[in-house]
Each structure stands twice: as structure tokens, then as C-alpha cells.
Design an enzyme around this catalytic site. Structure first.
Site, PDB file in Angstrom:
ATOM      1  N   TYR A  22      21.434  14.378 -45.018  1.00 17.55           N
ATOM      2  CA  TYR A  22      20.805  15.751 -45.208  1.00 17.55           C
ATOM      3  C   TYR A  22      21.365  16.444 -46.506  1.00 17.55           C
ATOM      4  O   TYR A  22      21.028  17.596 -46.491  1.00 17.55           O
ATOM      5  CB  TYR A  22      21.288  16.269 -43.863  1.00 17.55           C
ATOM      6  CG  TYR A  22      20.713  15.627 -42.554  1.00 17.55           C
ATOM      7  CD1 TYR A  22      19.211  16.139 -42.390  1.00 17.55           C
ATOM      8  CD2 TYR A  22      21.454  15.009 -41.726  1.00 17.55           C
ATOM      9  CE1 TYR A  22      18.524  15.409 -41.279  1.00 17.55           C
ATOM     10  CE2 TYR A  22      20.712  14.569 -40.496  1.00 17.55           C
ATOM     11  CZ  TYR A  22      19.396  14.684 -40.240  1.00 17.55           C
ATOM     12  OH  TYR A  22      18.715  14.206 -39.349  1.00 17.55           O
TER      13      TYR A  22
ATOM     14  N   ASN B  73      11.947  24.360 -39.834  1.00 12.38           N
ATOM     15  CA  ASN B  73      12.681  23.224 -39.627  1.00 12.38           C
ATOM     16  C   ASN B  73      12.927  23.095 -38.149  1.00 12.38           C
ATOM     17  O   ASN B  73      13.741  23.638 -37.696  1.00 12.38           O
ATOM     18  CB  ASN B  73      13.589  22.766 -40.540  1.00 12.38           C
ATOM     19  CG  ASN B  73      14.016  21.413 -40.494  1.00 12.38           C
ATOM     20  OD1 ASN B  73      13.825  20.615 -39.730  1.00 12.38           O
ATOM     21  ND2 ASN B  73      14.952  20.884 -41.456  1.00 12.38           N
TER      22      ASN B  73
ATOM     23  N   ASP C 203       3.694  25.416 -28.853  1.00  9.97           N
ATOM     24  CA  ASP C 203       2.470  26.546 -28.054  1.00  9.97           C
ATOM     25  C   ASP C 203       2.718  28.156 -28.697  1.00  9.97           C
ATOM     26  O   ASP C 203       2.129  28.695 -29.132  1.00  9.97           O
ATOM     27  CB  ASP C 203       2.876  26.537 -26.466  1.00  9.97           C
ATOM     28  CG  ASP C 203       1.986  25.414 -25.819  1.00  9.97           C
ATOM     29  OD1 ASP C 203       1.140  24.756 -26.687  1.00  9.97           O
ATOM     30  OD2 ASP C 203       2.363  25.196 -24.565  1.00  9.97           O
TER      31      ASP C 203
ATOM     32  N   HIS D 174      11.292  19.181 -43.228  1.00 10.65           N
ATOM     33  CA  HIS D 174      12.139  18.378 -42.876  1.00 10.65           C
ATOM     34  C   HIS D 174      12.800  18.054 -44.503  1.00 10.65           C
ATOM     35  O   HIS D 174      12.357  17.615 -45.242  1.00 10.65           O
ATOM     36  CB  HIS D 174      11.619  17.064 -42.075  1.00 10.65           C
ATOM     37  CG  HIS D 174      10.727  17.349 -40.914  1.00 10.65           C
ATOM     38  ND1 HIS D 174      11.265  17.702 -39.887  1.00 10.65           N
ATOM     39  CD2 HIS D 174       9.389  17.600 -40.871  1.00 10.65           C
ATOM     40  CE1 HIS D 174      10.623  18.018 -39.010  1.00 10.65           C
ATOM     41  NE2 HIS D 174       9.155  17.756 -39.553  1.00 10.65           N
ATOM     42  N   LEU D 175      14.135  18.002 -44.368  1.00 10.27           N
ATOM     43  CA  LEU D 175      14.822  17.533 -45.416  1.00 10.27           C
ATOM     44  C   LEU D 175      14.902  16.175 -45.633  1.00 10.27           C
ATOM     45  O   LEU D 175      14.411  15.865 -46.858  1.00 10.27           O
ATOM     46  CB  LEU D 175      16.508  17.960 -45.017  1.00 10.27           C
ATOM     47  CG  LEU D 175      17.027  19.495 -44.775  1.00 10.27           C
ATOM     48  CD1 LEU D 175      18.074  19.425 -44.042  1.00 10.27           C
ATOM     49  CD2 LEU D 175      17.112  19.882 -46.286  1.00 10.27           C
ATOM     50  N   SER D 176      15.010  15.520 -44.742  1.00 13.67           N
ATOM     51  CA  SER D 176      14.719  13.950 -44.820  1.00 13.67           C
ATOM     52  C   SER D 176      13.192  13.559 -44.638  1.00 13.67           C
ATOM     53  O   SER D 176      12.469  14.257 -44.165  1.00 13.67           O
ATOM     54  CB  SER D 176      15.509  13.148 -43.889  1.00 13.67           C
ATOM     55  OG  SER D 176      15.109  13.361 -42.618  1.00 13.67           O
TER      56      SER D 176
ATOM     57  N   ARG E 232      11.410   9.538 -34.799  1.00 13.45           N
ATOM     58  CA  ARG E 232      11.180  10.850 -35.518  1.00 13.45           C
ATOM     59  C   ARG E 232       9.861  10.996 -36.335  1.00 13.45           C
ATOM     60  O   ARG E 232       9.478  11.968 -36.778  1.00 13.45           O
ATOM     61  CB  ARG E 232      12.231  10.796 -36.582  1.00 13.45           C
ATOM     62  CG  ARG E 232      13.991  10.757 -36.148  1.00 13.45           C
ATOM     63  CD  ARG E 232      14.730  10.785 -37.422  1.00 13.45           C
ATOM     64  NE  ARG E 232      16.160  10.392 -36.889  1.00 13.45           N
ATOM     65  CZ  ARG E 232      17.042  11.128 -36.331  1.00 13.45           C
ATOM     66  NH1 ARG E 232      16.650  12.446 -36.118  1.00 13.45           N
ATOM     67  NH2 ARG E 232      18.239  10.700 -35.844  1.00 13.45           N
TER      68      ARG E 232
END
Ligand code: DHK
Length: 158
Positions: free
Chosen positions: A33, A84, A97, A110-112, A121
Site C-alpha cells: 500500500y 476506495n 446500493d 484501489h491502491l494495489s 479481491r
């Protein structure tokens, strides 16, 4: 949260939301991260938004209900959402929703690169409400998300 006003009569504004454990950035698994804190990343994203003439409302929570409530409040008061969802990406129909009912453009960050990681994931509920998804570019992903959202918001206003 900005006070409720008709979208047409106020400065453009975006909500930047961060989900669980992102308050631990810089400390948490830095090889995945990165070493920057959430504050560092949000400062850079907010600075870019300012350059583009857009206000930001930046929030983080470890609680799903907080994120749902903030998204609901963004309906009619904000012009777009960057989120995120962290660990809620793969579990939260409630956040999906809320994003759908917001009727706002959404950029999922998403960082990764979640697609290079564990299979659990890979599947994002949130992507079903996202205009676009940015992953794998670290904190710069938030800056890119601001730029993308600014473009979408300006095109809508034109
Ligand atoms: C952050 C998390 O906390 C994880 O639960 C996701 C995401 C990935 C990120 O890369 O920013 O799986």
C-alpha cells in the site's frame, strides 16, 4: 458535508471516501500500500481538485454504515464520488446500493492492483455503480480519479 443546495447554484464539489484500514496507510503493509499516509494522499488529491476549481469533502471510516450514510447525503449536495471501499469492495451490497441511489458519477480507486492479488479481491460489487475504476497506481490513483471526475462533471454542466 456541504450544505444541501441545488446542484446548479453552487461550486462543484466531490466526496472522497476511504473505507476500513486505510487510516493505517504508511504503517500497513507498505510493500503493498506504500509508505505515504492517507493524509498525504488526500492532500495531493485535494490540491489537484483545487487546481481544477473543485471543492473536496474527504472522509474515512472503518464502519460500513458511516460510508452508506455519507453516500446518501451526497445525493443532491455533491457532484461526484471517489471511493476506495477497501475491504468492503468484495462484500458490500449496501455500499453498492447507496452509490446507485446517489445517481452521481463514481470513480472506484484501489491502491494495489487487485487483479494481481488473491482471487477474493478480484470481484467488486462497487464496480457495478462505478463510471470508472483505477487500480494498481498507488496514491496517484486518487489524483487521476479527481482529474477524471472533473472532466465528467464539466461535460455534464456544459
Ligand atoms: C485496499 C484494501 O484495504 C483491500 O481490502 C483491497 C485496497 C485493496 C487497495 O488496494 O487500495 O483488497
Amino acid at each position: 458535508m456541504a450544505p444541501a443546495q441545488p446542484a446548479s447554484g453552487r461550486a462543484k464539489s466531490i466526496l472522497i471516501l476511504n473505507g476500513p484500514n486505510l487510516n493505517m496507510l504508511g504503517v500497513r503493509e507498505p510493500s503493498i500500500y506504500g509508505k505515504d499516509s492517507l493524509q498525504d494522499l488526500m492532500t495531493a488529491a485535494a490540491r489537484r481538485a483545487t487546481e481544477l476549481g473543485i471543492l473536496t469533502d474527504v472522509r474515512q471510516s472503518n464502519h460500513e454504515g458511516d460510508l452508506v450514510t455519507w453516500i446518501q447525503q451526497a445525493r443532491g449536495t455533491q457532484d461526484g464520488i471517489i471511493i476506495n471501499p477497501a475491504g468492503y469492495t468484495n462484500t458490500s451490497i449496501a455500499i453498492l446500493d447507496a452509490l446507485l441511489l446517489s445517481e452521481l458519477p463514481v470513480i472506484e480507486v484501489h491502491l494495489s492492483n487487485i487483479h494481481r492479488r488473491e482471487e477474493f479481491r478480484h470481484m467488486s460489487y462497487i464496480s457495478r455503480a462505478a463510471t470508472g475504476v483505477i487500480c494498481g497506481l498507488g496514491g496517484h490513483g486518487y489524483v487521476l480519479a479527481v482529474e477524471a471526475l472533473a472532466r465528467i462533471i464539466k461535460a455534464k454542466a456544459a
